[in-house]
Design a protein around this motif. Structure first.
Motif, PDB file in Angstrom:
ATOM      1  N   ASN A  35       7.798   1.613   8.984  1.00 22.09           N
ATOM      2  CA  ASN A  35       6.791   1.897  10.007  1.00 22.09           C
ATOM      3  C   ASN A  35       6.178   0.653  10.631  1.00 22.09           C
ATOM      4  N   CYS A  36       6.666  -0.532  10.221  1.00 27.04           N
ATOM      5  CA  CYS A  36       6.112  -1.791  10.735  1.00 27.04           C
ATOM      6  C   CYS A  36       4.601  -1.840  10.549  1.00 27.04           C
ATOM      7  N   MET A  37       4.141  -1.403   9.396  1.00 26.59           N
ATOM      8  CA  MET A  37       2.725  -1.454   9.065  1.00 26.59           C
ATOM      9  C   MET A  37       2.245  -2.910   9.067  1.00 26.59           C
ATOM     10  N   PRO A  38       1.104  -3.234   9.678  1.00 30.74           N
ATOM     11  CA  PRO A  38       0.047  -2.355  10.187  1.00 30.74           C
ATOM     12  C   PRO A  38       0.099  -2.118  11.696  1.00 30.74           C
ATOM     13  N   LEU A  39       1.211  -2.448  12.344  1.00 31.16           N
ATOM     14  CA  LEU A  39       1.271  -2.256  13.789  1.00 31.16           C
ATOM     15  C   LEU A  39       1.537  -0.812  14.182  1.00 31.16           C
ATOM     16  N   ASP A  40       1.503   0.095  13.201  1.00 34.48           N
ATOM     17  CA  ASP A  40       1.674   1.522  13.487  1.00 34.48           C
ATOM     18  C   ASP A  40       0.344   2.182  13.857  1.00 34.48           C
ATOM     19  N   SER A  41      -0.735   1.404  13.901  1.00 33.35           N
ATOM     20  CA  SER A  41      -2.055   1.930  14.243  1.00 33.35           C
ATOM     21  C   SER A  41      -2.782   0.953  15.157  1.00 33.35           C
ATOM     22  N   THR A  42      -3.914   1.412  15.666  1.00 34.63           N
ATOM     23  CA  THR A  42      -4.688   0.570  16.583  1.00 34.63           C
ATOM     24  C   THR A  42      -5.562  -0.434  15.855  1.00 34.63           C
ATOM     25  N   SER A  43      -5.725  -0.265  14.550  1.00 35.38           N
ATOM     26  CA  SER A  43      -6.515  -1.223  13.777  1.00 35.38           C
ATOM     27  C   SER A  43      -5.903  -1.400  12.398  1.00 35.38           C
ATOM     28  N   LEU A  44      -6.241  -2.498  11.757  1.00 35.06           N
ATOM     29  CA  LEU A  44      -5.692  -2.808  10.441  1.00 35.06           C
ATOM     30  C   LEU A  44      -6.094  -1.769   9.397  1.00 35.06           C
ATOM     31  N   PHE A  45      -7.380  -1.454   9.326  1.00 38.42           N
ATOM     32  CA  PHE A  45      -7.811  -0.542   8.265  1.00 38.42           C
ATOM     33  C   PHE A  45      -7.318   0.872   8.500  1.00 38.42           C
ATOM     34  N   GLU A  46      -7.216   1.282   9.759  1.00 33.40           N
ATOM     35  CA  GLU A  46      -6.701   2.627  10.031  1.00 33.40           C
ATOM     36  C   GLU A  46      -5.245   2.750   9.587  1.00 33.40           C
ATOM     37  N   SER A  47      -4.473   1.671   9.731  1.00 35.13           N
ATOM     38  CA  SER A  47      -3.090   1.689   9.262  1.00 35.13           C
ATOM     39  C   SER A  47      -3.050   1.903   7.751  1.00 35.13           C
ATOM     40  N   TYR A  48      -3.924   1.200   7.031  1.00 34.68           N
ATOM     41  CA  TYR A  48      -4.019   1.375   5.582  1.00 34.68           C
ATOM     42  C   TYR A  48      -4.432   2.807   5.237  1.00 34.68           C
ATOM     43  N   ALA A  49      -5.440   3.327   5.938  1.00 32.50           N
ATOM     44  CA  ALA A  49      -5.925   4.686   5.669  1.00 32.50           C
ATOM     45  C   ALA A  49      -4.824   5.710   5.898  1.00 32.50           C
ATOM     46  N   ARG A  50      -4.010   5.500   6.908  1.00 27.99           N
ATOM     47  CA  ARG A  50      -2.909   6.417   7.195  1.00 27.99           C
ATOM     48  C   ARG A  50      -1.923   6.453   6.017  1.00 27.99           C
ATOM     49  N   MET A  51      -1.626   5.269   5.475  1.00 27.90           N
ATOM     50  CA  MET A  51      -0.728   5.216   4.322  1.00 27.90           C
ATOM     51  C   MET A  51      -1.331   5.949   3.126  1.00 27.90           C
ATOM     52  N   ILE A  52      -2.626   5.780   2.904  1.00 23.98           N
ATOM     53  CA  ILE A  52      -3.288   6.440   1.779  1.00 23.98           C
ATOM     54  C   ILE A  52      -3.301   7.953   1.963  1.00 23.98           C
ATOM     55  N   MET A  53      -3.380   8.425   3.193  1.00 22.60           N
ATOM     56  CA  MET A  53      -3.298   9.869   3.440  1.00 22.60           C
ATOM     57  C   MET A  53      -1.943  10.416   3.009  1.00 22.60           C
ATOM     58  N   HIS A  54      -0.878   9.688   3.342  1.00 23.35           N
ATOM     59  CA  HIS A  54       0.460  10.104   2.895  1.00 23.35           C
ATOM     60  C   HIS A  54       0.525  10.123   1.363  1.00 23.35           C
ATOM     61  N   TYR A  55       0.052   9.041   0.753  1.00 25.14           N
ATOM     62  CA  TYR A  55       0.075   8.927  -0.707  1.00 25.14           C
ATOM     63  C   TYR A  55      -0.739  10.043  -1.356  1.00 25.14           C
ATOM     64  N   SER A  56      -1.927  10.307  -0.818  1.00 26.42           N
ATOM     65  CA  SER A  56      -2.805  11.309  -1.398  1.00 26.42           C
ATOM     66  C   SER A  56      -2.209  12.707  -1.295  1.00 26.42           C
ATOM     67  N   LEU A  57      -1.596  12.997  -0.158  1.00 26.73           N
ATOM     68  CA  LEU A  57      -0.959  14.295   0.035  1.00 26.73           C
ATOM     69  C   LEU A  57       0.183  14.488  -0.971  1.00 26.73           C
ATOM     70  N   ILE A  58       0.972  13.440  -1.166  1.00 27.72           N
ATOM     71  CA  ILE A  58       2.071  13.503  -2.139  1.00 27.72           C
ATOM     72  C   ILE A  58       1.529  13.690  -3.556  1.00 27.72           C
ATOM     73  N   LYS A  59       0.496  12.929  -3.879  1.00 26.75           N
ATOM     74  CA  LYS A  59      -0.046  12.959  -5.238  1.00 26.75           C
ATOM     75  C   LYS A  59      -0.624  14.323  -5.600  1.00 26.75           C
ATOM     76  N   ILE A  60      -1.419  14.930  -4.702  1.00 27.71           N
ATOM     77  CA  ILE A  60      -2.019  16.233  -5.013  1.00 27.71           C
ATOM     78  C   ILE A  60      -0.933  17.281  -5.207  1.00 27.71           C
ATOM     79  N   HIS A  61       0.144  17.173  -4.438  1.00 28.69           N
ATOM     80  CA  HIS A  61       1.271  18.096  -4.617  1.00 28.69           C
ATOM     81  C   HIS A  61       1.970  17.850  -5.953  1.00 28.69           C
TER      82      HIS A  61
END
Length: 409
Positions: free
Chosen positions: A325-351
């Motif tokens: 995903n060429c992180m962090p250039l997949d978002s408009t800001s550095l922290f939002e790119s990190y948060a997006r990755m954590i959303m993926h991780y969190s969704l996987i983990k709860i499942h």
């Protein structure tokens, strides 16, 4: 004359081969199949009478906003491509040959990005065989620099040029961000949760450098975090991080409900989501405290023992995510790119935790099925993650304290 180009690829890419009808899923259903202009012209020249009729009836021109890569699309029948036969094989390839496949079909699951003149290629884990190659490497993902034929890298998804921007542009440090992020993700002196927390602190500090108009400090921030992660500075630093399972369960409930609303009918994902909800008692209308109890039991009894032995699977998933995903250039800001990755991780983990509770354990195969189906269902849905990020922002969760709640158990 063969044109050679500089390349950077994970070593697993060279080992990928489509297994066709033996695949437990099919890449020809569950999403739109776009047809490029070049292939559409070839379809118009087909002389085979039967196939000419089938193409005319099942290829829908994009009259609203045609582009070179999206000139038309395949008509779907019950979410399946019209040319997918009962053996899950492509009738176009069988009858007309591989050269008649559109770019979308011929390159998948490969994703090629051009970064500062270098061609990079990774595989999407939305393909089961690709997911196995990416995730089942116990030694971790390694990368190879070299040269290859340009023709081997069809359809560039993203063209990134960060050179020459100067220190005033935070994007200028793209390659440094990615190098340090992957180095920390692969540092097994820490648990995976600790690694994600270190990266979160780093991205928070990097974002602060940008927000306060001090982008020139970015290299020092990156260097300090790399050094501190390697010399053990962060050992034990997160032992006192609050474990707010109530907030985690509430947010994950909303993510799951939101996800189900945007599921395009993936049977494999629906099987996983039902097992997850059964394992956590969500399908029975349980109260939050009951879901928490089920979560804690499944986490400690089944999830944790599995992840202690197979944590490299999630590590590899995340490393591939950052690279592809060429992180962090997949978002408009550095922290939002990190948060997006954590959303993926969190969704996987709860499942994973829910499925572990339902099936009284996890296997490599069940985790591959889950991550592949989640990726196919959600990673390719721009609309879904737009809504996730909106949900995160509206709830005031776009901060490191809340990200740590999603990471830490």
């Amino acid at each position: 004359m063969t044109t050679m180009v500089d390349t950077l690829i994970p070593e697993y890419v060279k080992r990928f081969t489509c297994i066709g009808g033996a695949c437990e899923d099919t890449c020809c259903s569950g999403w739109t199949v776009n047809i490029d202009q070049h292939t559409l012209k070839k379809y118009k020249k087909v002389k085979h009478t039967e196939f000419k009729t089938r193409l005319r009836e099942n290829v829908v021109k994009n009259d609203k906003n045609p582009t070179e890569n999206f000139a038309a699309s395949m008509k779907l029948k019950q979410s399946r491509c019209s040319f997918l036969n009962e053996e899950n094989l492509c009738d176009i390839q069988l009858n007309l040959g591989e050269s008649f496949l559109c770019t979308t079909c011929s390159v998948y699951p490969r994703r090629t990005n051009k970064v500062n003149g270098k061609l990079e290629q990774a595989l999407s884990v939305s393909c089961p065989e690709a997911a196995r190659l990416v995730m089942l490497n116990e030694g971790g993902i390694s990368f190879e620099q070299g040269q290859d034929q340009k023709d081997a890298f069809r359809w560039i998804a993203t063209n990134i040029e960060t050179r020459g921007g100067g220190v005033s542009d935070w994007r200028s440090f793209f390659e440094e961000y990615r190098y340090v992020t992957i180095a920390i993700l692969q540092n097994r002196a820490y648990t995976l949760e600790e690694r994600l927390l270190i990266i979160g602190l780093m991205f928070g500090e990097l974002q602060e450098s940008v927000d306060t108009g001090k982008p020139e400090s970015i290299p020092d921030v990156l260097g300090n975090y790399l050094k501190c992660s390697e010399d053990g500075t962060f050992q034990g630093a997160f032992n006192e991080v609050a474990k707010r399972l109530d907030i985690q369960v509430r947010l994950c409930r909303e993510l799951v409900v939101l996800g189900l609303k945007h599921t395009p009918g993936s049977t494999r994902y629906l099987e996983c989501s039902r097992a997850m909800m059964a394992g956590l008692g969500m399908e029975d209308g349980a109260e939050d405290h009951q879901v928490q109890e089920s979560y804690e039991k499944a986490y400690s009894t089944y999830y944790l023992p599995f992840i202690q032995e197979h944590g490299y699977m999630l590590e590899n998933y995340l490393v591939n995510y950052v690279f592809k995903n060429c992180m962090p250039l997949d978002s408009t800001s550095l922290f939002e790119s990190y948060a997006r990755m954590i959303m993926h991780y969190s969704l996987i983990k709860i499942h994973m935790v829910g499925i572990a509770g339902h099936e009284q354990g996890l296997t490599s195969d069940s985790v591959i099925k889950l991550i592949q189906s989640i990726s196919k269902t959600f990673e390719h849905s721009i609309e879904y993650f737009e809504k996730i990020m909106t949900l995160v922002k509206e709830n005031g969760f776009m901060s490191m304290p809340y990200m740590s709640i999603l990471i830490k158990n």
